[in-house]
Design a protein around this motif. Sequence first.
Motif, PDB file in Angstrom:
ATOM      1  N   ASN A 238       9.106  16.051  16.257  1.00 56.50           N
ATOM      2  CA  ASN A 238       7.812  15.353  16.221  1.00 56.50           C
ATOM      3  C   ASN A 238       7.235  15.347  14.806  1.00 56.50           C
ATOM      4  N   TYR A 239       7.351  16.489  14.156  1.00 56.48           N
ATOM      5  CA  TYR A 239       6.857  16.636  12.782  1.00 56.48           C
ATOM      6  C   TYR A 239       7.552  15.640  11.848  1.00 56.48           C
ATOM      7  N   ALA A 240       8.872  15.554  11.968  1.00 58.20           N
ATOM      8  CA  ALA A 240       9.640  14.634  11.131  1.00 58.20           C
ATOM      9  C   ALA A 240       9.299  13.182  11.426  1.00 58.20           C
ATOM     10  N   SER A 241       9.134  12.855  12.683  1.00 59.98           N
ATOM     11  CA  SER A 241       8.835  11.471  13.083  1.00 59.98           C
ATOM     12  C   SER A 241       7.525  10.991  12.485  1.00 59.98           C
ATOM     13  N   VAL A 242       6.549  11.889  12.451  1.00 56.72           N
ATOM     14  CA  VAL A 242       5.242  11.531  11.877  1.00 56.72           C
ATOM     15  C   VAL A 242       5.379  11.281  10.378  1.00 56.72           C
ATOM     16  N   LYS A 243       6.078  12.154   9.669  1.00 56.56           N
ATOM     17  CA  LYS A 243       6.281  11.983   8.226  1.00 56.56           C
ATOM     18  C   LYS A 243       7.004  10.667   7.919  1.00 56.56           C
ATOM     19  N   LYS A 244       7.974  10.342   8.760  1.00 59.58           N
ATOM     20  CA  LYS A 244       8.803   9.164   8.532  1.00 59.58           C
ATOM     21  C   LYS A 244       7.998   7.866   8.567  1.00 59.58           C
ATOM     22  N   ARG A 245       6.893   7.872   9.289  1.00 62.41           N
ATOM     23  CA  ARG A 245       6.079   6.657   9.421  1.00 62.41           C
ATOM     24  C   ARG A 245       5.673   6.085   8.068  1.00 62.41           C
ATOM     25  N   LEU A 246       5.417   6.958   7.107  1.00 59.86           N
ATOM     26  CA  LEU A 246       4.980   6.490   5.792  1.00 59.86           C
ATOM     27  C   LEU A 246       6.033   5.602   5.142  1.00 59.86           C
ATOM     28  N   PHE A 247       7.289   5.809   5.495  1.00 61.47           N
ATOM     29  CA  PHE A 247       8.387   5.066   4.873  1.00 61.47           C
ATOM     30  C   PHE A 247       8.875   3.892   5.713  1.00 61.47           C
ATOM     31  N   THR A 248       8.483   3.840   6.971  1.00 56.04           N
ATOM     32  CA  THR A 248       8.961   2.768   7.855  1.00 56.04           C
ATOM     33  C   THR A 248       7.856   1.819   8.317  1.00 56.04           C
ATOM     34  N   GLU A 249       6.601   2.282   8.338  1.00 57.58           N
ATOM     35  CA  GLU A 249       5.513   1.467   8.872  1.00 57.58           C
ATOM     36  C   GLU A 249       4.595   0.891   7.797  1.00 57.58           C
ATOM     37  N   TYR A 250       4.855   1.217   6.542  1.00 58.36           N
ATOM     38  CA  TYR A 250       4.014   0.735   5.448  1.00 58.36           C
ATOM     39  C   TYR A 250       4.842  -0.149   4.513  1.00 58.36           C
ATOM     40  N   LYS A 251       4.199  -1.203   3.985  1.00 54.31           N
ATOM     41  CA  LYS A 251       4.873  -2.103   3.050  1.00 54.31           C
ATOM     42  C   LYS A 251       4.801  -1.489   1.655  1.00 54.31           C
ATOM     43  N   LEU A 252       5.879  -0.850   1.248  1.00 56.90           N
ATOM     44  CA  LEU A 252       5.921  -0.130  -0.019  1.00 56.90           C
ATOM     45  C   LEU A 252       6.752  -0.870  -1.056  1.00 56.90           C
ATOM     46  N   GLN A 253       6.342  -0.764  -2.317  1.00 53.91           N
ATOM     47  CA  GLN A 253       7.155  -1.288  -3.408  1.00 53.91           C
ATOM     48  C   GLN A 253       8.324  -0.351  -3.689  1.00 53.91           C
ATOM     49  N   GLN A 254       8.095   0.953  -3.484  1.00 55.90           N
ATOM     50  CA  GLN A 254       9.140   1.948  -3.736  1.00 55.90           C
ATOM     51  C   GLN A 254       9.097   3.032  -2.664  1.00 55.90           C
TER      52      GLN A 254
END
Length: 491
Positions: free
Chosen positions: A218-234
């Motif tokens: 659960n902890y990892a899944s929450v952290k991962k959201r920043l990299f999968t649910e946000y439109k990032l340049q990098q």
Amino acid sequence: MHLELIMPFPMPAYLAQLNVAGMSLDSRKIEKDWLFVALQGAQLDGRYFIKKAIQNGACIILSETKNSDEHGQIKMHQQVAEILVFKLSYLISQIAYQFYFPQKNLHKVIGITGTNGKTTIASLLANALQLLGVKNAQMGTIGNGLFGQLKTSINTTLDAISIFTELAKYQQQGVQYTLMEVSSHALDLGRVQALPFHSAIFTNLTHDHLDYHGTMQNYASVKKRLFTEYKLQQRIINADDVKGQQWLTELPDAISYGKVATQKNYLCVKNVFYKKQGICFDFQSSWGNGQISAPFFGHFNVQNLSAVLCQLLAEGFSIERLKKVFLTLNTVPGRMEKYYFVQKKITFVVDYAHTPDALEKALEALHQHKETGELICIFGCGGDRDPEKRPKMGKVAETLASRVILVDDNPRTELASVIMQDILAGFVNKEKVRCIHSREDAIKYALKHANAGDIILIAGKGHEDYQIIGKQRIHYSDRELLSALSQKEQA
């Protein structure tokens, strides 16, 4: 600003043109024509403060309801409307973003997440950018504000409204970058839901916050959201971390940093040299090759510096400029911060390490730089927090330190003696351990009994200048105490 311009759903005509001058989750901060957001929190229910908010000048209330059927219903408090909103906590970020940045012209925000290293990476990025002539701000564990002007914060990541309030202030002052630590709680509770991050950095994932998340998955899944649910340049991810390796296989456009190059865009550390004055390492990258030196301890700081270097290279700064900048970076307060006692030839190091992994890395780092003498560890564990890590930290300390002194961290509402017994359960040889509840007494004891060449790690509190005992917040700082003791020695 008209209410209809900031709300994420349609407003009745008689409310749509209502002018909102500001907003807050705290009824005490409400002023005339402000919007008050009443959440049902774990500690406090904001709905109990609606009357107070109206007295202070609130012109509209958004009130959280747990019943989806009530969404959009309106209650009147004389002339002030209370709008019931389902899942309001996840909408506040969007409302605040639209209010403070109606033109969607926010400067670049870099989010740093992971268990360990967030504060160090954010601080080093801020320091480096300042040395490069780029005005920036920082938000996180050690405070919020322009570089060098941080104001203390209770939470790693502020509430959604405060985040955009701060970002708007920074923008008005000409900031080009904000370096933000993003906690798992902030991601899970929607505090940064609408924030258009420019870039995100992942440090590592180790045992922490399971009292909140329940499982590492659960902890990892929450952290991962920043990299999968946000439109990032990098997306900059640590390839030396097991979870980071997994995410890199799923995110081919991400940038990897670490001992191996796993992506098209990468920074690969080759040779590391641990010297008395700091670290030196060679690297190969998508932007070229070079060597970096910096006045820090331990391999984990090689990883921290690699993340900083990777982000700055991705932003277009040259290797030659960065080589000069890294030589002059400052120590981060409470992060492997050194205090040397000249007469006794003893070194104290203050670090925020409060997880098994962080404590292990801090002790290993000091072993790498230690020339003579013993390594002594002073630490404790916080109360009302994950008890599973306590014996694990005891085991780490016994394995890597010659001697151990257990002290109180923030016992909160737990008995300090019970916390110590939990830590002691991780030791095989309990005779190796001395228990001294007072941090001040423990540090003075260590100073008196240490020998020339010894290094004493004081872990857990880092930059913090308080202890929480019961429900009282009492002023105390390891750093202030060591500074005073050092000055006394030299007097």
